[in-house]
Write an enzyme that holds these catalytic residues in place. Structure first.
Site, mmCIF file in Angstrom:
data_model
loop_
_atom_site.group_PDB
_atom_site.id
_atom_site.type_symbol
_atom_site.label_atom_id
_atom_site.label_comp_id
_atom_site.label_asym_id
_atom_site.label_seq_id
_atom_site.Cartn_x
_atom_site.Cartn_y
_atom_site.Cartn_z
ATOM 1 C CE LYS A 289 -4.028 2.360 1.987
ATOM 2 N NZ LYS A 289 -3.295 3.669 1.537
ATOM 3 N NE ARG A 294 -7.494 3.584 -6.840
ATOM 4 C CZ ARG A 294 -8.269 3.184 -5.773
ATOM 5 N NH1 ARG A 294 -8.485 3.961 -4.547
ATOM 6 N NH2 ARG A 294 -9.244 2.785 -6.164
ATOM 7 C CD GLU A 342 -1.628 5.660 -4.057
ATOM 8 O OE1 GLU A 342 -1.507 5.901 -2.855
ATOM 9 O OE2 GLU A 342 -3.029 5.068 -4.705
ATOM 10 C CD GLU A 439 -0.292 5.425 3.408
ATOM 11 O OE1 GLU A 439 -0.250 6.631 3.781
ATOM 12 O OE2 GLU A 439 -1.025 4.746 3.068
#
Length: 773
Positions: A289, A294, A342, A439
């Site tokens: 992540k 985004r 991302e 993350e």
């Protein structure tokens, strides 16, 4: 003929003429007074009348009902500042700005003040009646005004519109200009009303009633909402419904490059046990992540490429470097696509930088030379060569993505992932992600219940972040409702804030906590400056908080803080989810801590009341928590400002009458582990092969290339994206097992102690979840 519920013919205007704006305003007034399903019924009646008499005006009526002037990606916004609106009202009514402000303090709603001011004004002649298209077009012109004198021109244009208003019209015109209608009507309700109207306008037989009518309405509501999910453009949706019928919506309003969709989002999870329960007997994949933004990348058949944010904003000019390089990433034979990705900031060595850095990138014409360097991690394919893929399983979408797109060193990569159901492997992969400035993990189903759910937060995707493993299951994005004046070290800025969540049903902000922890002096100075233009004289009617929490300054809903906390509890004073809890009491946060400003979120995108309630119920301690005990805790007694200690920068949260240390100090003060170079990874013993995967570890070619450059870029891309080809190098205790990572220090035990006075560290703002999942 359309009939009202009373059986009498509804008020009509001449067929073929423009919809009177007064009729629209009266409808909004009725909706404001109603509740629940009755709001939808009232709006549906109005839309049905429009379809019967002025169908060409339906698009403008729908956009104005959701307080928009066009699709989100076109960027047309009103949101005129309150001071400018006060000037316009004063100019239109011949009153002084001081008198307008005085009335505003008394009424709390500038729209009501404008209505009363116009009603009390004597006119030599009655102005020509306004129509919905006229108002819509004028508002569009106002929104497009720009330049040095734009604000003066806006005030003049608004004043002219107000002079033409009669009665109730002024109230809703001003509210629209302010960007908040405050009638408790969300977008989903408008879509439902539209579906009902498409049904009712076709029915001429009054015998079609009861269950049969309800069934027809439900079917059309489903068609409207499905079409809008894939094609969030009212112009297109209404055009198809009018020309080809509502039955054609799903077929004709499909996903299309150039029209961004609202992304699929993940539910938070606190650990492996919950993941295994959710995904029992399902194949799944784990992805790193990334701490970025985004990015929805579109390519049309004509070759045009666009990049959109999670809020459907057009970010194409923000990332010209991505546009320039993306052609090298696209495989042969690819003519059109929509990719979910991302965008992540990196330094010169290729090391991932936090979202905080990415947020400083210029919004227009940014490049590696004059902006922040970025790379793109591709993780999903939603549309490919003319075919929507959202109803296909993730495994198929991912296969098409990796087959038709290429990795480009330094620019484009596939999200680092591993397909596994083994808990030890997930733990190790989680540790590796955290060590490499990510993350945490995104965990997704691959084959069953694995479609792409547009605009939904789905349990088919789970997010497990380093910041809330074994704690509250997610951070919250809360709106700054007000602030408390600072003293001591914080004299001249705000010392703390009143924060609220958003209730989309009532269109109200409900207080959830007071906060004063986690801010640096730079944060406080920046926030004070931002909020000066957002001050209002009186708390608006759509702010719900107890009078004992009244802030020194109140603001219009604008600034959104990302916050984490130790615990969520029932509150006797806060109003969050107060209408949803069993006993009607509110919910609040214990030991809230500021993380960062959410620049990518509007106030209405804040954490909702229902989400707060869900987080409360999902706490591990919920089953054993007694309301009596929760009621005994006044969470705002923990809000205390250290005004006499020069060495203390942050406020300390202390429970009234308690001498114990803050129970969340360890959890909230852990810093992200420092990045580790590829060579340091290699010195550690490799993780043993699990029974699920005994294949030898393969070295990533990206990593080899990075090692030649002697930079830490391999840290970003160290894991293979193929099953049974993992490159897990770190063997360290996982935070999931309630142990510290090797890089954790004991400093966190001292930093928030309420019994010891330690010099506060000058730290950079913690940048975590962009919630870009």
């Amino acid at each position: 003929m359309f009939f009202s519920k009373a059986g009498k013919a509804a008020v009509e205007w001449a067929k073929g003429s423009k919809v009177p704006y007064k009729e629209f305003a009266l409808t909004l007034e009725k909706i404001e007074e109603l509740s629940g399903k009755k709001k939808v019924d009232e709006l549906a009646q109005f839309f049905t009348k429009v379809l019967d008499f002025s169908p060409d005006d339906l698009t403008a009526c729908v956009y104005m009902s959701v307080n928009q002037l066009g699709p989100s990606y076109e960027g047309l916004e009103l949101g005129v500042a309150e001071n400018s609106l006060i000037k316009a009202v004063a100019k239109a009514t011949g009153r002084t700005e001081g008198k307008i402000k005085e009335d505003l303090r008394a009424k709390g709603d500038l729209g009501t003040v404008a209505q009363q001011s116009r009603s009390n004004q004597k006119m030599l002649a009655v102005p020509k009646a306004l129509t919905v298209p006229t108002v819509f077009n004028k508002l569009t012109e106002i929104a497009k005004l720009s330049g040095t004198s734009a604000m003066n021109k806006k005030v003049d244009a608004i004043s002219a519109l107000l002079i033409a208003c009669q009665g109730i019209e002024a109230r809703f015109l001003v509210r629209m200009l302010a960007g908040k209608m405050r009638i408790g009507l969300g977008e989903q309700s408008v879509l439902s009303a539209l579906g009902h109207a498409f049904t009712l306008s076709k029915i001429t037989d009054q015998k079609v009633r009861g269950d049969k009518l309800d069934s027809l309405k439900d079917a059309n509501v489903k068609r409207v909402k499905t079409a809008y999910c894939e094609c969030p453009n009212y112009n297109r949706l209404i055009e198809v419904a009018l020309t080809e019928g509502v039955e054609a919506l799903v077929e004709k309003c499909k996903l299309s490059p150039g029209i961004p969709l609202k992304p699929m989002l993940a539910h938070p999870t606190k650990g492996i046990d919950e993941i295994m329960r959710r995904f029992r007997n399902q194949t799944m994949t784990c992805e790193w992540k990334y701490d970025g933004e985004r990015g929805q990348i579109h390519k049309r058949e004509d070759g045009q490429i666009f990049i959109y944010s999670r809020n459907q904003e057009n970010n194409t000019t923000k990332y010209p470097d991505i546009i320039e390089k993306i052609s090298s990433c696209i495989g042969d034979g690819v003519t059109s696509f929509i990719v979910d990705a991302e965008v992540v900031a990196i330094d010169e060595a290729g090391l991932i930088l936090p979202f905080q850095v990415l947020s400083t990138r210029k919004r227009k014409n940014a490049t590696d030379d004059n902006g922040v360097k970025v790379v793109v991690f591709l993780f999903d394919l939603l549309y490919f060569n003319g075919e929507p893929l959202v109803r296909k399983p993730l495994r198929k979408r991912r296969e098409l993505l990796r087959t038709n797109f290429k990795k480009i060193d330094g620019s484009f990569y596939f999200a680092t992932s591993v397909d596994t159901n083994d808990t030890d492997e997930i733990n190790s992969f989680f540790d590796e992600a955290v060590q490499n400035k990510c993350e945490g993990l995104m965990i997704k189903t691959l084959d069953t219940e694995a479609t792409y759910e547009i605009s939904r937060r789905s349990h088919s995707w789970l997010k497990m972040k380093k910041d809330y493993v074994d704690g509250v299951g997610d951070t919250l994005d809360l709106v700054v409702m007000g602030a408390y004046s600072g003293v001591g070290k914080r004299t001249g800025v705000y010392g703390g804030y009143l924060l609220g969540c958003y209730n989309p049903t009532t269109e109200e902000y409900e207080s959830v906590c007071k906060i004063g922890t986690g801010f640096t002096d730079e944060d406080l100075a920046e926030q004070y400056k931002i909020l000066q233009d957002k001050k209002i004289d009186k708390s608006p009617s759509y702010y719900q908080f107890d009078h004992t929490l009244k802030p020194d300054d109140t603001f219009s809903p604008y600034l959104v803080f990302e916050v984490k906390c130790a615990d969520i509890t029932i509150s006797p004073r806060h109003k969050a989810a107060s209408g949803l809890t069993d006993d009607g009491k509110g919910i609040s946060l214990r030991f809230p801590r500021f993380l960062r400003i959410r620049d990518d979120k509007n106030s209405d995108d804040a954490t909702s009341s229902e989400q707060v309630l869900e987080m409360y119920k999902n706490q591990e301690a919920f089953a054993n928590q007694k309301i009596e005990k929760a009621d005994a805790v006044d969470e705002d007694d923990e809000f205390e400002e250290k005004e006499d200690e020069e060495e203390e920068l942050n406020m300390t949260n202390v429970s009234e009458g308690s001498s114990k240390e803050n129970p969340v100090k360890e959890e909230i003060k852990k810093e992200t582990p420092k990045s580790v170079s590829p060579k340091k990874f290699e010195k550690k013993p490799p993780v043993k092969s699990s029974p699920v995967n005994k294949s030898p570890v393969k070295s990533s070619p990206i990593k080899k290339e990075a090692e030649k450059k002697k930079g830490p870029v391999a840290s970003i891309f160290s894991s293979s994206t193929k099953k049974n080809e993992k490159d897990v190098k770190v063997e360290s205790p996982s935070p999931i097992r309630k142990k510290k990572l090797p890089s954790d220090s004991d400093e966190s035990d001292e930093e928030t102690s309420t019994n010891k006075k330690q010099p506060a560290k000058k730290r950079s703002r913690v940048a975590i979840d962009s919630d870009s999942d």
